[in-house]
Scaffold this active site. Structure first.
Site, PDB file in Angstrom:
ATOM      1  N   ASP A  98       0.537  -5.370  -1.515  1.00 45.95           N
ATOM      2  CA  ASP A  98       1.677  -4.849  -2.271  1.00 45.95           C
ATOM      3  C   ASP A  98       1.396  -4.850  -3.769  1.00 45.95           C
ATOM      4  OD1 ASP A  98       4.194  -3.748  -2.510  1.00 45.95           O
ATOM      5  OD2 ASP A  98       5.227  -5.676  -2.513  1.00 45.95           O
ATOM      6  N   HIS A 135      -2.442   3.582  -5.613  1.00 49.36           N
ATOM      7  CA  HIS A 135      -2.889   3.631  -4.211  1.00 49.36           C
ATOM      8  C   HIS A 135      -4.395   3.897  -4.127  1.00 49.36           C
ATOM      9  CE1 HIS A 135       1.199   3.216  -3.046  1.00 49.36           C
ATOM     10  NE2 HIS A 135       1.584   4.441  -3.348  1.00 49.36           N
ATOM     11  N   LEU A 147     -16.740  -8.464  12.055  1.00 47.79           N
ATOM     12  CA  LEU A 147     -15.318  -8.525  11.686  1.00 47.79           C
ATOM     13  C   LEU A 147     -14.509  -7.411  12.366  1.00 47.79           C
ATOM     14  CD1 LEU A 147     -13.101  -9.559   9.600  1.00 47.79           C
ATOM     15  CD2 LEU A 147     -13.989  -7.815   8.053  1.00 47.79           C
TER      16      LEU A 147
END
Ligand code: IPE
Ligand code: IPE
Ligand code: MG
Length: 256
Positions: free
Chosen positions: A25, A42, A136
């Site tokens: 955020d 963004h 991962l």
């Protein structure tokens, strides 16, 4: 593979969190502070994703889950939503090649039916391409909501066994239908950007996660910030309902 539920048993914990879940955020505020349009935030947020994926893999994290777009984010202005969709497509095209080269498995969770057929295809391709990777696992939560997840799990559970006796429904009957049943519950939850809320992220799975909040905006979050979160995590005493004394004398503790 079934993972141990934090409310039914005591999960293994280790020095490095096995599963890290992040609410990324603060992109908009990062940009506004610099007199830039929100979309610039963004764009920079995607750079931070790259850095955190790399750092997580290097530190031995097994699951990294990133909240990219919530089921409530459709309420944003149409131009911001469409920018985010384009960015998602770009990321699926470009980043997946690098992830695959680094043995990373990519999964996307959320109500994907609301995305364009093109995005849905890119997601399916990316998941298929990286499915056999053993490093991962990066999960992108897209059009995800914790309540949506619980509801879709209940629907699937009942679709499979329409005559299910309510008395027999326990965690182990519902949990396998949750979108992230392939992963253990997050050990560490991180939210950047200063807000201290869950915003309808993983409601079921965060039952016993350690929570870490930082004011750092997501585009400024990097390996050093991740290490700060891990350092905080290492200070925590994860009791899962038990007492401190039981942790130092594990022989005396019950396992459930
Ligand atoms: C997070 O940053 C990214 C998404 C929710 C897609 P925000 O866009 O929410 O940034 P702020 O909270 O407005 O600063
Ligand atoms: C949460 O961020 C969702 C994502 C990071 C994708 P928001 O910025 O949308 O959360 P709220 O609405 O401020 O709680
Ligand atoms: Mg926000």
């Amino acid at each position: 593979m079934q993972h141990i539920s934090s409310t039914l048993g005591v999960p293994d914990t280790s020095y490095v969190p096995q599963h890290v879940a992040i609410i990324m955020d603060g992109n908009g505020r990062w940009a506004t502070q610099r007199h830039l349009p929100r979309i610039a935030g963004h764009n920079r947020g995607l750079d931070a994703v790259r850095a955190v994926v790399e750092a997580s893999a290097a530190r031995g994290v097994q699951f990294l889950t990133l909240f990219a777009f919530s089921s409530e984010n459709w309420r944003r202005p149409a131009d911001e939503v469409s920018f985010l969709m384009r960015l998602f497509m770009t990321a699926l095209r470009r980043e997946v090649v690098k992830m695959h080269a680094n043995n990373i498995r990519l999964r996307v969770v959320g109500d994907l039916s609301r995305f364009s057929p093109r995005i849905q295809q890119l997601i399916a391709d990316a998941e298929a391409r990286t499915a056999r990777n053993t490093g991962l696992t990066v999960t992108i939560a897209a059009n995800y909501g914790g309540r949506w997840d619980l509801l879709q799990a209940m629907r699937k559970m009942l679709a499979r066994q329409p005559m299910l006796d309510p008395e027999t429904i326990d965690e182990s009957v519902l949990a396998p239908h949750l979108a992230m049943a392939y992963a253990p519950e997050p050990d560490l939850f991180i939210r950047t950007g200063g807000e201290q809320r869950i915003s309808n992220f993983l409601l079921w799975q965060l039952a016993y996660s350690e929570l870490y909040f930082t004011d750092t905006y997501w585009p400024d979050f990097d390996a050093a910030e991740l290490d700060k979160a891990f350092a905080s995590y290492r200070q925590r005493e994860r009791r899962f309902g038990r007492t401190s004394a039981q942790l130092v004398a594990p022989g005396l503790s019950g396992t459930a």
